[in-house]
Design a protein around this motif. Sequence first.
Motif, PDB file in Angstrom:
ATOM      1  N   LEU A 190       0.828  -1.198   0.000  1.00 48.48           N
ATOM      2  CA  LEU A 190       0.000   0.000   0.000  1.00 48.48           C
ATOM      3  C   LEU A 190       0.871   1.259   0.000  1.00 48.48           C
ATOM      4  O   LEU A 190       2.084   1.186   0.240  1.00 48.48           O
ATOM      5  CB  LEU A 190      -0.921  -0.007   1.215  1.00 48.48           C
ATOM      6  N   ALA A 191       0.257   2.401  -0.255  1.00 50.33           N
ATOM      7  CA  ALA A 191       1.004   3.655  -0.391  1.00 50.33           C
ATOM      8  C   ALA A 191       1.758   4.032   0.876  1.00 50.33           C
ATOM      9  O   ALA A 191       2.782   4.718   0.825  1.00 50.33           O
ATOM     10  CB  ALA A 191       0.055   4.781  -0.798  1.00 50.33           C
ATOM     11  N   ASP A 192       1.267   3.571   2.051  1.00 48.60           N
ATOM     12  CA  ASP A 192       1.943   3.892   3.312  1.00 48.60           C
ATOM     13  C   ASP A 192       3.035   2.892   3.666  1.00 48.60           C
ATOM     14  O   ASP A 192       3.633   2.969   4.743  1.00 48.60           O
ATOM     15  CB  ASP A 192       0.928   3.979   4.447  1.00 48.60           C
ATOM     16  N   GLY A 193       3.292   1.930   2.757  1.00 50.49           N
ATOM     17  CA  GLY A 193       4.360   0.966   2.979  1.00 50.49           C
ATOM     18  C   GLY A 193       3.934  -0.342   3.606  1.00 50.49           C
ATOM     19  O   GLY A 193       4.762  -1.249   3.767  1.00 50.49           O
ATOM     20  N   ARG A 194       2.678  -0.482   3.962  1.00 46.88           N
ATOM     21  CA  ARG A 194       2.208  -1.747   4.519  1.00 46.88           C
ATOM     22  C   ARG A 194       2.130  -2.818   3.433  1.00 46.88           C
ATOM     23  O   ARG A 194       1.701  -2.533   2.313  1.00 46.88           O
ATOM     24  CB  ARG A 194       0.839  -1.580   5.161  1.00 46.88           C
ATOM     25  N   VAL A 195       2.525  -4.038   3.790  1.00 48.71           N
ATOM     26  CA  VAL A 195       2.428  -5.173   2.878  1.00 48.71           C
ATOM     27  C   VAL A 195       1.283  -6.057   3.363  1.00 48.71           C
ATOM     28  O   VAL A 195       1.304  -6.530   4.498  1.00 48.71           O
ATOM     29  CB  VAL A 195       3.743  -5.984   2.830  1.00 48.71           C
ATOM     30  N   VAL A 196       0.284  -6.264   2.504  1.00 43.87           N
ATOM     31  CA  VAL A 196      -0.892  -7.037   2.915  1.00 43.87           C
ATOM     32  C   VAL A 196      -1.149  -8.157   1.918  1.00 43.87           C
ATOM     33  O   VAL A 196      -0.793  -8.058   0.741  1.00 43.87           O
ATOM     34  CB  VAL A 196      -2.145  -6.144   3.035  1.00 43.87           C
ATOM     35  N   ARG A 197      -1.760  -9.212   2.433  1.00 42.24           N
ATOM     36  CA  ARG A 197      -2.200 -10.321   1.570  1.00 42.24           C
ATOM     37  C   ARG A 197      -3.717 -10.306   1.548  1.00 42.24           C
ATOM     38  O   ARG A 197      -4.365 -10.496   2.581  1.00 42.24           O
ATOM     39  CB  ARG A 197      -1.685 -11.663   2.103  1.00 42.24           C
ATOM     40  N   ALA A 198      -4.269 -10.056   0.369  1.00 42.23           N
ATOM     41  CA  ALA A 198      -5.720  -9.912   0.242  1.00 42.23           C
ATOM     42  C   ALA A 198      -6.322 -11.163  -0.376  1.00 42.23           C
ATOM     43  O   ALA A 198      -5.891 -11.608  -1.437  1.00 42.23           O
ATOM     44  CB  ALA A 198      -6.056  -8.690  -0.613  1.00 42.23           C
ATOM     45  N   THR A 199      -7.317 -11.743   0.309  1.00 40.53           N
ATOM     46  CA  THR A 199      -8.084 -12.865  -0.219  1.00 40.53           C
ATOM     47  C   THR A 199      -9.563 -12.501  -0.122  1.00 40.53           C
ATOM     48  O   THR A 199      -9.934 -11.493   0.481  1.00 40.53           O
ATOM     49  CB  THR A 199      -7.819 -14.165   0.555  1.00 40.53           C
TER      50      THR A 199
END
Length: 416
Positions: A190-199
């Motif tokens: 994401l733009a704020d640097g968070r890394v997420v896994r979306a399901t």
Amino acid sequence: MSDLEAPLRPKRKKVWVDYFVKFRWIIVIFVVLPISCTMYFLTYLGDVRSESKSFKRRQKEHDENVKKVVKRLKQRNPSKDGLVCTARKPYIAVGMRNVDYKRARHFEVDLSEFRNVLDIDRERMIARVEPLVNMGQISRVTVPMNLSLEVVAELDDLTVGGLINGYGIEGSSHLYGLFSDTVVAYEIVLADGRVVRATKDNEYSDLFYAIPWSQGTLGLLVSAEIRLIPVKEYMKVTYQPVIGNLKDLAQAYIDSFAPRDGDPEKIPDFVETMIYTPTEGVCMTGKYASKEEAKKKGNVINQVGWWFKPWFYQHAQKALEKGEFVEYIPTRDYYHRHTRCLYWEGKLILPFADQWWFRWTLGWLMPPKVSLLKATQGESIRNYYHEMHVIQDMLVPLYKVGEALEFAHREMEVCF
């Protein structure tokens, strides 16, 4: 004459740019094709090197590259640096639209290292890949394993990221949906640097459903998990000629999706129809077939992937003269049947490239890379294509195909 009946544009006189377009083949042959061939070869060597690495090594490199992206995003000052954007040059995209937004102030993030197949999980039947993995690369890995993505776009250079953030559709989409419908998880920065896994069922499910068609505006895709299916070595292709008006051609296309008797065993794995004139078309259906079936006595095997073979759309056109026929095509050759000629575009770029003498002598250099074609065309030729040339994908309900064809032929001045 009403406005709706009037031509979209008046007849125009030829100007100097018309002649540049006409003789553009000189630059293509002596500059674009040699460089393209070299780039394809170097890319292939890079893919082989990547595939030789262990899963742990590839995953480690992936994690390190993700950290670089996060670090880069942390350096952004939202009030000064503008919107986040990939550092990929506009001409590299396969699509023909102007990517003019990159001329504005933006904050570039380099994703060029994200071009590896990270894992092929046979148990889960999932391929985990990075966004710059293209269709040729992934089919080269999976087909020898008798596996495939559920939806494989025809052109080698189309990337996973492009097919997700844009949209991807193929001849098997009547069974599996769009390319994005076959994805089970996205890894997004994401733009704020968070890394997420979306399901579809975790806390980021809204992001999971929003990513397709988002054009990369919601985050930076760094990997995707995509469903696999078992496949066989060959595709049994049936070519059926169709004669009639555009509504008749559309109905033949609709009928090719499912048998009239409702037998599910007759539903094809792939469906495609090509229209050559307003009254002539060829419907093609494909069913996976084993090596044993394909090599039975009397069956015809056509390895359409060889450089000297006739271009696929021209080969299919023969059905209009000889009638319905059946042949077996190696599965990977069938997936990428339109790559060498870039559909009809190859004929417009190199008017003689479909001739036997060119295919046998220089056909192995085909296709030119779309990125190089765009990089060498210049502003005037680019604008010429946007004004005089139509390359447009359209998604319409199946029952509206006939009306869509008539509309395109009438309103967009399409010359079949």
